[in-house]
Motif scaffolding. Structure first.
Motif, mmCIF file in Angstrom:
data_model
loop_
_atom_site.group_PDB
_atom_site.id
_atom_site.type_symbol
_atom_site.label_atom_id
_atom_site.label_comp_id
_atom_site.label_asym_id
_atom_site.label_seq_id
_atom_site.Cartn_x
_atom_site.Cartn_y
_atom_site.Cartn_z
ATOM 1 N N ASP A 74 0.797 -1.214 0.000
ATOM 2 C CA ASP A 74 0.000 0.000 0.000
ATOM 3 C C ASP A 74 0.834 1.271 0.000
ATOM 4 O O ASP A 74 0.313 2.363 0.084
ATOM 5 C CB ASP A 74 -0.933 0.024 1.221
ATOM 6 C CG ASP A 74 -2.006 -1.040 1.130
ATOM 7 O OD1 ASP A 74 -2.303 -1.490 0.015
ATOM 8 O OD2 ASP A 74 -2.536 -1.417 2.186
ATOM 9 N N CYS A 75 2.136 1.128 -0.085
ATOM 10 C CA CYS A 75 3.031 2.270 -0.023
ATOM 11 C C CYS A 75 3.056 3.012 -1.358
ATOM 12 O O CYS A 75 3.329 2.416 -2.397
ATOM 13 C CB CYS A 75 4.433 1.794 0.331
ATOM 14 S SG CYS A 75 5.682 3.072 0.327
ATOM 15 N N GLU A 76 2.780 4.301 -1.313
ATOM 16 C CA GLU A 76 2.916 5.132 -2.508
ATOM 17 C C GLU A 76 4.203 5.926 -2.378
ATOM 18 O O GLU A 76 4.357 6.768 -1.489
ATOM 19 C CB GLU A 76 1.728 6.090 -2.641
ATOM 20 C CG GLU A 76 1.802 6.919 -3.901
ATOM 21 C CD GLU A 76 0.619 7.869 -4.037
ATOM 22 O OE1 GLU A 76 0.790 8.895 -4.699
ATOM 23 O OE2 GLU A 76 -0.453 7.587 -3.481
ATOM 24 N N LEU A 77 5.146 5.622 -3.264
ATOM 25 C CA LEU A 77 6.450 6.280 -3.230
ATOM 26 C C LEU A 77 6.340 7.683 -3.828
ATOM 27 O O LEU A 77 5.467 7.947 -4.653
ATOM 28 C CB LEU A 77 7.471 5.462 -4.004
ATOM 29 C CG LEU A 77 7.788 4.086 -3.414
ATOM 30 C CD1 LEU A 77 8.619 3.269 -4.377
ATOM 31 C CD2 LEU A 77 8.518 4.246 -2.098
ATOM 32 N N PRO A 78 7.224 8.576 -3.430
ATOM 33 C CA PRO A 78 7.206 9.916 -4.027
ATOM 34 C C PRO A 78 7.508 9.847 -5.518
ATOM 35 O O PRO A 78 8.201 8.944 -5.978
ATOM 36 C CB PRO A 78 8.306 10.669 -3.280
ATOM 37 C CG PRO A 78 9.016 9.689 -2.438
ATOM 38 C CD PRO A 78 8.286 8.402 -2.457
ATOM 39 N N GLU A 79 6.971 10.796 -6.263
ATOM 40 C CA GLU A 79 7.274 10.887 -7.691
ATOM 41 C C GLU A 79 8.730 11.304 -7.836
ATOM 42 O O GLU A 79 9.187 12.214 -7.148
ATOM 43 C CB GLU A 79 6.366 11.915 -8.370
ATOM 44 C CG GLU A 79 4.916 11.511 -8.412
ATOM 45 C CD GLU A 79 4.672 10.270 -9.258
ATOM 46 O OE1 GLU A 79 5.314 10.117 -10.312
ATOM 47 O OE2 GLU A 79 3.843 9.442 -8.838
ATOM 48 N N GLY A 80 9.454 10.652 -8.705
ATOM 49 C CA GLY A 80 10.847 11.003 -8.930
ATOM 50 C C GLY A 80 11.800 10.044 -8.249
ATOM 51 O O GLY A 80 11.428 8.941 -7.849
ATOM 52 N N THR A 81 13.039 10.476 -8.133
ATOM 53 C CA THR A 81 14.075 9.653 -7.513
ATOM 54 C C THR A 81 14.620 10.357 -6.277
ATOM 55 O O THR A 81 14.496 11.572 -6.126
ATOM 56 C CB THR A 81 15.237 9.371 -8.489
ATOM 57 O OG1 THR A 81 15.795 10.620 -8.909
ATOM 58 C CG2 THR A 81 14.766 8.565 -9.686
ATOM 59 N N LEU A 82 15.241 9.560 -5.436
ATOM 60 C CA LEU A 82 15.808 10.060 -4.197
ATOM 61 C C LEU A 82 17.322 9.930 -4.209
ATOM 62 O O LEU A 82 17.860 8.966 -4.753
ATOM 63 C CB LEU A 82 15.281 9.243 -3.014
ATOM 64 C CG LEU A 82 13.778 9.202 -2.819
ATOM 65 C CD1 LEU A 82 13.422 8.132 -1.798
ATOM 66 C CD2 LEU A 82 13.261 10.554 -2.398
ATOM 67 N N ARG A 83 17.976 10.878 -3.604
ATOM 68 C CA ARG A 83 19.400 10.729 -3.275
ATOM 69 C C ARG A 83 19.469 10.875 -1.764
ATOM 70 O O ARG A 83 19.002 11.872 -1.207
ATOM 71 C CB ARG A 83 20.267 11.790 -3.946
ATOM 72 C CG ARG A 83 21.751 11.588 -3.589
ATOM 73 C CD ARG A 83 22.672 12.557 -4.281
ATOM 74 N NE ARG A 83 22.384 13.907 -3.838
ATOM 75 C CZ ARG A 83 22.424 14.979 -4.615
ATOM 76 N NH1 ARG A 83 22.725 14.862 -5.893
ATOM 77 N NH2 ARG A 83 22.160 16.179 -4.132
ATOM 78 N N VAL A 84 20.013 9.857 -1.122
ATOM 79 C CA VAL A 84 20.082 9.835 0.337
ATOM 80 C C VAL A 84 21.554 9.743 0.731
ATOM 81 O O VAL A 84 22.220 8.758 0.427
ATOM 82 C CB VAL A 84 19.284 8.650 0.916
ATOM 83 C CG1 VAL A 84 19.271 8.722 2.431
ATOM 84 C CG2 VAL A 84 17.858 8.632 0.369
ATOM 85 N N VAL A 85 22.033 10.787 1.388
ATOM 86 C CA VAL A 85 23.440 10.847 1.788
ATOM 87 C C VAL A 85 23.512 10.728 3.307
ATOM 88 O O VAL A 85 23.076 11.629 4.031
ATOM 89 C CB VAL A 85 24.087 12.166 1.318
ATOM 90 C CG1 VAL A 85 25.541 12.235 1.752
ATOM 91 C CG2 VAL A 85 23.957 12.311 -0.196
ATOM 92 N N PRO A 86 24.027 9.582 3.795
ATOM 93 C CA PRO A 86 24.130 9.404 5.242
ATOM 94 C C PRO A 86 25.345 10.118 5.815
ATOM 95 O O PRO A 86 26.363 10.287 5.144
ATOM 96 C CB PRO A 86 24.298 7.890 5.383
ATOM 97 C CG PRO A 86 25.017 7.491 4.142
ATOM 98 C CD PRO A 86 24.492 8.413 3.058
ATOM 99 N N THR A 87 25.226 10.550 7.046
ATOM 100 C CA THR A 87 26.361 11.057 7.808
ATOM 101 C C THR A 87 26.769 9.919 8.735
ATOM 102 O O THR A 87 26.232 9.760 9.834
ATOM 103 C CB THR A 87 25.972 12.321 8.608
ATOM 104 O OG1 THR A 87 25.454 13.288 7.693
ATOM 105 C CG2 THR A 87 27.163 12.890 9.359
ATOM 106 N N LEU A 88 27.678 9.085 8.265
ATOM 107 C CA LEU A 88 28.007 7.846 8.965
ATOM 108 C C LEU A 88 28.594 8.063 10.354
ATOM 109 O O LEU A 88 28.536 7.165 11.192
ATOM 110 C CB LEU A 88 28.908 6.967 8.105
ATOM 111 C CG LEU A 88 28.204 6.373 6.882
ATOM 112 C CD1 LEU A 88 29.190 5.588 6.020
ATOM 113 C CD2 LEU A 88 27.041 5.481 7.294
#
Length: 152
Positions: A74-88
């Motif tokens: 049932d999850c609707e993902l956001p339109e487009g793509t994601l870039r996720v940059v972690p601060t490790l």
């Protein structure tokens, strides 16, 4: 000024000596292994590589890496793509966390890390925010929780 420094040093020493009562049980290390850190980092690397390959590739990866106990059609993902940059440097264990609207803790070892998340639509940056994201290591693999914007 010297009195303030002395008082601060005394307070720090007091805190570090553990003046409280002894805690029963077997101590467990709170360190994160290099392997665990690499798996979490690799999760974000793969997510971002899939994003550069396009919306379909990234959504496929999000489905494949969704924690198996919390797969949600049932999850609707956001339109487009994601870039996720972690601060490790902020990566830490989060043993008490449960996913939103869930009562159970995920199987595996739960980590939380600060991230900068940027949404792109057709190559244009739409927005960016800083938050935290959970990643779970289970059977030598990193799993996440898809960033649902709404439930269908």
């Amino acid at each position: 000024m010297a009195d303030k420094r002395g008082a601060l040093a005394a307070l720090c020493a007091l805190l570090l000596t553990g003046c409280g009562p002894a805690v029963a049980g077997t101590p467990k290390p709170l360190t994160i292994t290099d392997t665990e850190r690499a798996l979490v980092s690799g999760y974000f690397d793969n997510l971002n590589k899939a994003g550069t390959a396009g919306v379909d590739k990234q959504r496929e990866l999000l489905r494949e890496t969704q924690h198996p106990d919390f797969e949600d059609d049932d999850c609707e993902l956001p339109e487009g793509t994601l870039r996720v940059v972690p601060t490790l440097a902020t990566l830490r264990l989060d043993a008490d966390w449960t996913p939103p609207e869930q009562d159970e803790h995920p199987r595996g070892v739960v980590f939380v890390v600060a991230v900068t998340l940027t949404l792109f639509q057709e190559g244009t940056e739409i927005g960016s925010q800083i938050g935290s994201q959970h990643v779970v290591l289970l059977n030598g693999r990193a799993y996440g929780f898809a960033p649902c914007i709404t439930r269908k």
